[in-house]
Structures are given as structure tokens and as C-alpha cells.
Scaffold this motif. Sequence first.
Motif, PDB file in Angstrom:
ATOM      1  N   ASN A 127      30.719  47.083  47.495  1.00  8.15           N
ATOM      2  CA  ASN A 127      31.661  48.190  47.289  1.00  8.15           C
ATOM      3  C   ASN A 127      32.542  47.946  46.067  1.00  8.15           C
ATOM      4  O   ASN A 127      33.354  48.781  45.686  1.00  8.15           O
ATOM      5  CB  ASN A 127      32.535  48.405  48.528  1.00  8.15           C
ATOM      6  N   PHE A 128      32.415  46.766  45.458  1.00 12.61           N
ATOM      7  CA  PHE A 128      33.100  46.386  44.223  1.00 12.61           C
ATOM      8  C   PHE A 128      34.621  46.453  44.343  1.00 12.61           C
ATOM      9  O   PHE A 128      35.323  46.754  43.367  1.00 12.61           O
ATOM     10  CB  PHE A 128      32.607  47.242  43.043  1.00 12.61           C
ATOM     11  N   ASP A 129      35.129  46.142  45.528  1.00 14.54           N
ATOM     12  CA  ASP A 129      36.577  46.138  45.747  1.00 14.54           C
ATOM     13  C   ASP A 129      37.224  44.812  45.344  1.00 14.54           C
ATOM     14  O   ASP A 129      38.430  44.761  45.105  1.00 14.54           O
ATOM     15  CB  ASP A 129      36.902  46.414  47.222  1.00 14.54           C
ATOM     16  N   THR A 130      36.439  43.733  45.293  1.00 11.22           N
ATOM     17  CA  THR A 130      36.991  42.401  45.034  1.00 11.22           C
ATOM     18  C   THR A 130      36.647  41.950  43.615  1.00 11.22           C
ATOM     19  O   THR A 130      35.476  41.988  43.211  1.00 11.22           O
ATOM     20  CB  THR A 130      36.447  41.382  46.044  1.00 11.22           C
ATOM     21  N   TRP A 131      37.678  41.497  42.878  1.00  8.61           N
ATOM     22  CA  TRP A 131      37.508  41.012  41.502  1.00  8.61           C
ATOM     23  C   TRP A 131      38.336  39.750  41.315  1.00  8.61           C
ATOM     24  O   TRP A 131      39.341  39.541  41.983  1.00  8.61           O
ATOM     25  CB  TRP A 131      37.961  42.081  40.498  1.00  8.61           C
ATOM     26  N   TYR A 132      37.904  38.886  40.403  1.00 12.36           N
ATOM     27  CA  TYR A 132      38.633  37.652  40.119  1.00 12.36           C
ATOM     28  C   TYR A 132      38.650  37.409  38.615  1.00 12.36           C
ATOM     29  O   TYR A 132      37.863  38.006  37.860  1.00 12.36           O
ATOM     30  CB  TYR A 132      37.988  36.461  40.831  1.00 12.36           C
ATOM     31  N   THR A 133      39.550  36.546  38.162  1.00 15.64           N
ATOM     32  CA  THR A 133      39.636  36.189  36.749  1.00 15.64           C
ATOM     33  C   THR A 133      39.045  34.803  36.545  1.00 15.64           C
ATOM     34  O   THR A 133      39.578  33.823  37.059  1.00 15.64           O
ATOM     35  CB  THR A 133      41.099  36.195  36.263  1.00 15.64           C
ATOM     36  N   TYR A 139      39.542  38.484  31.259  1.00  9.01           N
ATOM     37  CA  TYR A 139      38.993  39.647  31.932  1.00  9.01           C
ATOM     38  C   TYR A 139      38.618  39.287  33.360  1.00  9.01           C
ATOM     39  O   TYR A 139      38.553  38.111  33.731  1.00  9.01           O
ATOM     40  CB  TYR A 139      37.768  40.190  31.186  1.00  9.01           C
ATOM     41  N   GLN A 140      38.352  40.323  34.168  1.00  3.94           N
ATOM     42  CA  GLN A 140      37.979  40.117  35.564  1.00  3.94           C
ATOM     43  C   GLN A 140      36.492  40.348  35.757  1.00  3.94           C
ATOM     44  O   GLN A 140      35.847  41.106  35.024  1.00  3.94           O
ATOM     45  CB  GLN A 140      38.785  41.058  36.469  1.00  3.94           C
ATOM     46  N   GLN A 141      35.962  39.678  36.781  1.00  3.77           N
ATOM     47  CA  GLN A 141      34.565  39.804  37.157  1.00  3.77           C
ATOM     48  C   GLN A 141      34.482  40.201  38.630  1.00  3.77           C
ATOM     49  O   GLN A 141      35.371  39.859  39.428  1.00  3.77           O
ATOM     50  CB  GLN A 141      33.836  38.469  36.953  1.00  3.77           C
ATOM     51  N   PRO A 142      33.424  40.913  39.041  1.00  5.25           N
ATOM     52  CA  PRO A 142      33.298  41.292  40.451  1.00  5.25           C
ATOM     53  C   PRO A 142      33.001  40.095  41.331  1.00  5.25           C
ATOM     54  O   PRO A 142      32.153  39.263  41.006  1.00  5.25           O
ATOM     55  CB  PRO A 142      32.131  42.288  40.447  1.00  5.25           C
ATOM     56  N   GLY A 143      33.720  39.979  42.458  1.00  5.85           N
ATOM     57  CA  GLY A 143      33.531  38.869  43.373  1.00  5.85           C
ATOM     58  C   GLY A 143      34.820  38.113  43.602  1.00  5.85           C
ATOM     59  O   GLY A 143      35.874  38.445  43.041  1.00  5.85           O
ATOM     60  N   SER A 144      34.752  37.074  44.429  1.00  2.00           N
ATOM     61  CA  SER A 144      35.931  36.272  44.760  1.00  2.00           C
ATOM     62  C   SER A 144      36.094  35.076  43.834  1.00  2.00           C
ATOM     63  O   SER A 144      37.205  34.602  43.601  1.00  2.00           O
ATOM     64  CB  SER A 144      35.835  35.781  46.211  1.00  2.00           C
ATOM     65  N   ASP A 145      34.964  34.540  43.314  1.00  2.02           N
ATOM     66  CA  ASP A 145      35.007  33.361  42.455  1.00  2.02           C
ATOM     67  C   ASP A 145      33.675  33.242  41.720  1.00  2.02           C
ATOM     68  O   ASP A 145      32.859  34.169  41.739  1.00  2.02           O
ATOM     69  CB  ASP A 145      35.303  32.093  43.276  1.00  2.02           C
ATOM     70  N   ASP A 146      33.468  32.088  41.083  1.00  2.00           N
ATOM     71  CA  ASP A 146      32.260  31.900  40.273  1.00  2.00           C
ATOM     72  C   ASP A 146      30.974  31.869  41.088  1.00  2.00           C
ATOM     73  O   ASP A 146      29.879  31.861  40.516  1.00  2.00           O
ATOM     74  CB  ASP A 146      32.369  30.604  39.459  1.00  2.00           C
ATOM     75  N   ASN A 172      40.161  53.573  41.834  1.00  2.00           N
ATOM     76  CA  ASN A 172      39.738  54.939  42.106  1.00  2.00           C
ATOM     77  C   ASN A 172      40.835  55.699  42.848  1.00  2.00           C
ATOM     78  O   ASN A 172      41.315  56.728  42.390  1.00  2.00           O
ATOM     79  CB  ASN A 172      38.439  54.924  42.921  1.00  2.00           C
ATOM     80  N   ASN A 173      41.235  55.158  43.985  1.00  2.00           N
ATOM     81  CA  ASN A 173      42.376  55.700  44.723  1.00  2.00           C
ATOM     82  C   ASN A 173      42.778  54.703  45.794  1.00  2.00           C
ATOM     83  O   ASN A 173      41.943  53.976  46.323  1.00  2.00           O
ATOM     84  CB  ASN A 173      42.053  57.066  45.353  1.00  2.00           C
ATOM     85  N   GLY A 174      44.069  54.652  46.110  1.00  5.27           N
ATOM     86  CA  GLY A 174      44.552  53.731  47.125  1.00  5.27           C
ATOM     87  C   GLY A 174      44.225  52.296  46.776  1.00  5.27           C
ATOM     88  O   GLY A 174      44.704  51.765  45.780  1.00  5.27           O
ATOM     89  N   THR A 175      43.394  51.681  47.606  1.00  2.38           N
ATOM     90  CA  THR A 175      42.958  50.299  47.352  1.00  2.38           C
ATOM     91  C   THR A 175      41.472  50.240  47.008  1.00  2.38           C
ATOM     92  O   THR A 175      40.870  49.169  47.020  1.00  2.38           O
ATOM     93  CB  THR A 175      43.227  49.421  48.588  1.00  2.38           C
ATOM     94  N   ASP A 176      40.878  51.397  46.707  1.00  2.00           N
ATOM     95  CA  ASP A 176      39.447  51.474  46.418  1.00  2.00           C
ATOM     96  C   ASP A 176      39.191  51.245  44.934  1.00  2.00           C
ATOM     97  O   ASP A 176      39.486  52.116  44.106  1.00  2.00           O
ATOM     98  CB  ASP A 176      38.896  52.841  46.838  1.00  2.00           C
ATOM     99  N   TYR A 177      38.659  50.060  44.622  1.00  2.00           N
ATOM    100  CA  TYR A 177      38.279  49.756  43.247  1.00  2.00           C
ATOM    101  C   TYR A 177      36.799  50.069  43.040  1.00  2.00           C
ATOM    102  O   TYR A 177      35.986  49.922  43.951  1.00  2.00           O
ATOM    103  CB  TYR A 177      38.534  48.292  42.920  1.00  2.00           C
ATOM    104  N   ILE A 178      36.470  50.506  41.840  1.00  2.00           N
ATOM    105  CA  ILE A 178      35.084  50.738  41.452  1.00  2.00           C
ATOM    106  C   ILE A 178      34.827  50.019  40.131  1.00  2.00           C
ATOM    107  O   ILE A 178      35.761  49.598  39.443  1.00  2.00           O
ATOM    108  CB  ILE A 178      34.760  52.242  41.329  1.00  2.00           C
ATOM    109  N   ALA A 179      33.560  49.871  39.779  1.00  3.60           N
ATOM    110  CA  ALA A 179      33.204  49.217  38.518  1.00  3.60           C
ATOM    111  C   ALA A 179      33.116  50.260  37.416  1.00  3.60           C
ATOM    112  O   ALA A 179      32.449  51.283  37.559  1.00  3.60           O
ATOM    113  CB  ALA A 179      31.876  48.488  38.666  1.00  3.60           C
TER     114      ALA A 179
END
Length: 357
Positions: A127-133, A139-146, A172-179
Motif C-alpha cells: 500500500n506504500f504507506d511506509t517510507w524510510y530515509t 530522500y526516502q525509499q518505500p519500506g521500513s529499512d534497507d 494522498n489524504n489523511g495518513t494514506d501515502y502513495i508513490a
Amino acid sequence: MKNTILYNTILFILLLSLASCVNDTYFGKSDKNDIRYFTLQNQSGFSNIDTKTKTISVTINSEADITKLAIDSIALSTFATLSPNKETTRDFTTPQTYIVTAENGNKATYTVTVTQEGAYPQLDNSNFDTWYTPSGKKYQQPGSDDNSIWATANDGTTTTNSANITTYPYLNNGTDYIAQIITKDLGSLAGLVGQRMGSGTLFTGKFVLNIANPSTSAQFGIPFTARPKSFAVEIKYTAGIPYQDGKGKVLNKTDQADIYVILENRDNPNAIKRIATGWYRTETTMGMNLQNINVDLTYGTLNSTFPDYQKPSNGLYGSPNDKPTHISVVFASSADGILYEGGVNSTLYVNNFELKY
């Protein structure tokens, strides 16, 4: 000539004398005892290795016998050894421990925990809600870590200009992140080597920058053994202008995005077989809002409705009984990005990818 011979003779004697005085343990023995890479038989996705807590988390497919698993591949610190050895079959219904011994005798105990996926697995963070640096990046990448199963081309495009990030999280809205995936003009310097247009790319796998051959930097695919019938995803797309080639020449073309899923059997790395393919090419513009698309997976040989580049380069297809071992999911903001072509600022939005069974 005689002086030269005499000089070389004296130099050889000196080097021989020095070599005889050097103790092969002068620099000491290595104290490193890390597990750098680890996979189990019948694994799905990447392993999560935490060298600080000495824990490893692994997911295996639903059909595997969790009571009889052995290590499929492992990489240790140089000169380190493992106990029990990788060939030992173990019962992972409970966490299992492995002892890594450094060259100097220092020991580290790693605990491996296995989770068995359901019969109809989904991809982590689809769902691409989680991103990390990533460490040292801006920049940020999708996921929790490497250990994320998702990768982007950011490492490649940002080597030219720190502003050339091509994949972002977008609220996108609220807490919904998209790529948000964007094609960038990488500038005249990149144009000198025919690589001016950098397509934004989000995919399952790893990105390991290869300066000598940039097109091989994206290493597509993660372990996966299920057989979905189709996939669904929410997308929005707008083609950018002007459309340019790798040298910056404007072409009379309009950009489109490519989205595809490929299942492969990689049991034999020298004869990889294509199991199934699902491919979708967007229109040049797809409205103001996210739209849900559903794409069937074609198992076996592909017909003429598929472009040649979507077909296996080695021409090998799996039989109906062959099981997949890997899945590649790819979102590209420019369909001909592999040719370093695309529209400036072509933008693809992606949300809620789902495998259908």
C-alpha cells in the motif's frame, strides 16, 4: 647495464629479507562475526537481518515444511565460521540459533525466526504507506529499512544532481501515502553519454549502482512461489513534455507509463524460465483521480499482443507444472525509460497494489 643488474639483485635480496621478517599474524586475527546475507529454503521475500540485536526474520511459502528447513545461502564475515553448518536441517516451529565464530575466536549467537505466509500471500508494504530515509541520503525509499523488498532508481539519478529524485512518498489524504514516480531531465552532462532522461522506477528487488553499465543497476525480483491469477493497483498518470531522447533531442512522441508483473523460475540461473506475465501500458493521461486497474497474468508463452521487450530474452518459458521462485513488480513513469527516453516530468502515482488469486 651492469649497474642495473647489481641494483636489481640488491633490491631482490632486501625484499627477500623483509619478507622473511614479517610475521603472518602481525595485524592480528579478525574479530568480525556478522551474518551479512541469509536465506532459507522455500523463502519468500528478503530476510530481515539486525546485526545489533543478532536477530534474523524470514518468511517462507505456505507449502513448505517448516519442521525441515536448511539454509539456502549465507554470507559471513571474512574468516568466520558457522555452527551448525548450513546443510543442517532444522525445525523452525520455534526460533533457532546459529553461532558465528570470528577468526580470533569471538562468538556471536544469531536467532532466526520464521513466519509461514498464507496460501494467498501479498507483498509487504504494497500500500506504500511506509517510507524510510537510507543512511547518508536525502530522500526516502518505500519500506521500513534497507531490508525492504521495494527499490527505486533514486541512487542512480541523484548521482548526477541531488535534486533529481524520481520517486517520492506523496500524502494522498489523511495518513494514506502513495508513490509518486517522475521522469526527470538529468541535464546536459548526462546527455553527453546519452543518458539525459531518467525514468522514475519503483520495483521489487535491489538497486546497486553500476557506473560502467547503468542499465544493469536495477536487480529485479524477490523470492516468491505463489501463483496469482491477476493483479490490481490504483494509478494516475500524466505525460510530461517535451519528450526527449538520451541526448536531449526533442522527439515527436507522447509518453506513457509501463506497469508489469513477471513470475520466473530461477532454479537454474543459466536457464531462467518465464512462468507468467502481466503487462499494462497507460494512456497518455488518466484523469484527475486514482483509477483502479485489473490486469490478468498470462501463464506460459506470450503472443504478439505483448511487446518483444516483455518476452524472455532467452526465449524460455516454464511448463504448467513449473513453480515460480521469484516475482518482479515494476512501475515505470516512462515506457521507454530503458532507452533513456521520456517526457520531462511525466508522473505516475501508484497505490494499493494487490495480487489476486
